[in-house]
Design a protein around this motif. Structure first.
Motif, short mmCIF file in Angstrom:
data_model
loop_
_atom_site.label_atom_id
_atom_site.label_comp_id
_atom_site.label_asym_id
_atom_site.label_seq_id
_atom_site.Cartn_x
_atom_site.Cartn_y
_atom_site.Cartn_z
N SER A 95 44.85 31.05 35.72
CA SER A 95 44.78 32.51 36.36
C SER A 95 43.52 33.20 35.65
O SER A 95 43.16 34.17 36.37
N LYS A 123 51.83 35.33 35.10
CA LYS A 123 52.35 36.11 36.12
C LYS A 123 51.90 37.58 35.62
O LYS A 123 51.42 38.49 36.24
N LYS A 124 52.42 37.73 34.29
CA LYS A 124 51.87 38.94 33.74
C LYS A 124 50.30 39.52 33.80
O LYS A 124 49.93 40.34 34.16
N ASP A 127 49.63 40.17 37.62
CA ASP A 127 50.40 41.57 37.91
C ASP A 127 49.41 42.59 37.54
O ASP A 127 49.05 43.67 38.27
N GLY A 130 46.67 43.07 39.49
CA GLY A 130 46.72 43.51 40.72
C GLY A 130 46.25 42.38 41.78
O GLY A 130 46.01 42.81 43.14
N PRO A 132 48.27 39.54 44.20
CA PRO A 132 49.60 39.23 44.63
C PRO A 132 49.81 37.77 44.67
O PRO A 132 48.47 36.96 45.05
N TYR A 133 50.99 37.29 44.40
CA TYR A 133 51.33 35.84 44.79
C TYR A 133 52.38 35.75 45.62
O TYR A 133 53.49 36.59 45.39
N HIS A 158 58.07 36.12 44.62
CA HIS A 158 57.38 37.05 43.88
C HIS A 158 56.25 37.74 44.64
O HIS A 158 55.24 36.66 45.28
N VAL A 160 53.50 41.12 44.43
CA VAL A 160 53.30 42.58 44.11
C VAL A 160 52.02 42.97 44.87
O VAL A 160 51.34 42.28 45.53
N ARG A 163 46.54 46.70 43.38
CA ARG A 163 45.90 47.97 43.04
C ARG A 163 45.07 48.46 44.36
O ARG A 163 44.27 47.85 44.76
#
Ligand SMILES: Nc1ccn([C@H]2C[C@H](O)[C@@H](COP(=O)(O)O)O2)c(=O)n1
Ligand SMILES: [Zn+2]
Length: 164
Positions: A95, A123-124, A127, A130, A132-133, A158, A160, A163
């Motif tokens: 990531s 994931k943190k 997130d 910004g 998305p997954y 999941h 998000v 941004r």
């Protein structure tokens, strides 16, 4: 995702074969990779086992993750705005690479290690960045006979919003 699944089949990892395919905003493929030993190291020269008395005798210090290889194999100047299709949720190290490379979206198939700290950290970061997954339907893996996707259990989706 079909291309990522095909790439995964090239991996020599006996327990988890992972494939990744990066596409640009025009949906053109710009990079493909699978988990394998570093170039020149030979797939049979380093261990593929998961455990041993010494971590140096396991694969984890050596194997290049599918996402790393997909990024390194890129055939475009940069990966800004691209989407990565990956058969296993990216680990924390991948990531970091995806974020720094400018990848804007992650589509994954299996999240079988979702309870592990490295995936929680992954994931943190996604997130915060910004990115998305989203989980893709596992019927792809089922049709192509990939073990890890056949055994994966339904998970929470999941997603998000990026941004502004
Ligand atoms: N994001 C990831 C996570 C893992 N991999 C590779 C690394 C190993 O070859 C394999 C996992 O092995 P296991 O612990 O399940 O025996 O998957 C990757 O390419 N990308
Ligand atoms: Zn990784």
């Amino acid at each position: 995702m079909g291309v990522a699944l095909l790439a995964a089949r090239r991996s020599r990892d006996p327990s988890t074969q992972v494939g990744a395919c990066i596409v640009n905003e025009e949906k053109k493929i710009v990079g493909v990779g699978y988990n394998g030993m570093p170039n020149g190291c030979g797939d049979d020269s380093l261990p593929w086992r998961r455990s041993g008395d010494n971590p140096v005798e396991t694969k984890y210090f050596y194997v290049c993750h599918a996402e790393l290889n997909a990024i390194m194999n890129k055939n475009s100047a940069d990966l800004k705005g691209c989407t990565i299709y990956v058969t296993l949720f990216p680990c924390n190290e991948c990531s970091k690479l995806l974020i720094q490379a400018g990848i804007k979206n992650v589509i994954y198939l299996s999240d079988k290690y979702h309870k592990l700290d490295n995936v929680i950290a992954s994931k943190k970061m996604l997130d915060l960045a910004g990115i998305p997954y989203e989980k893709q339907s596992s019927h792809y893996g089922f049709h192509l006979g990939l073990k890890e996707t056949v055994v994966s259990k339904p998970e929470t989706k999941h997603f998000v919003m990026p941004r502004k």
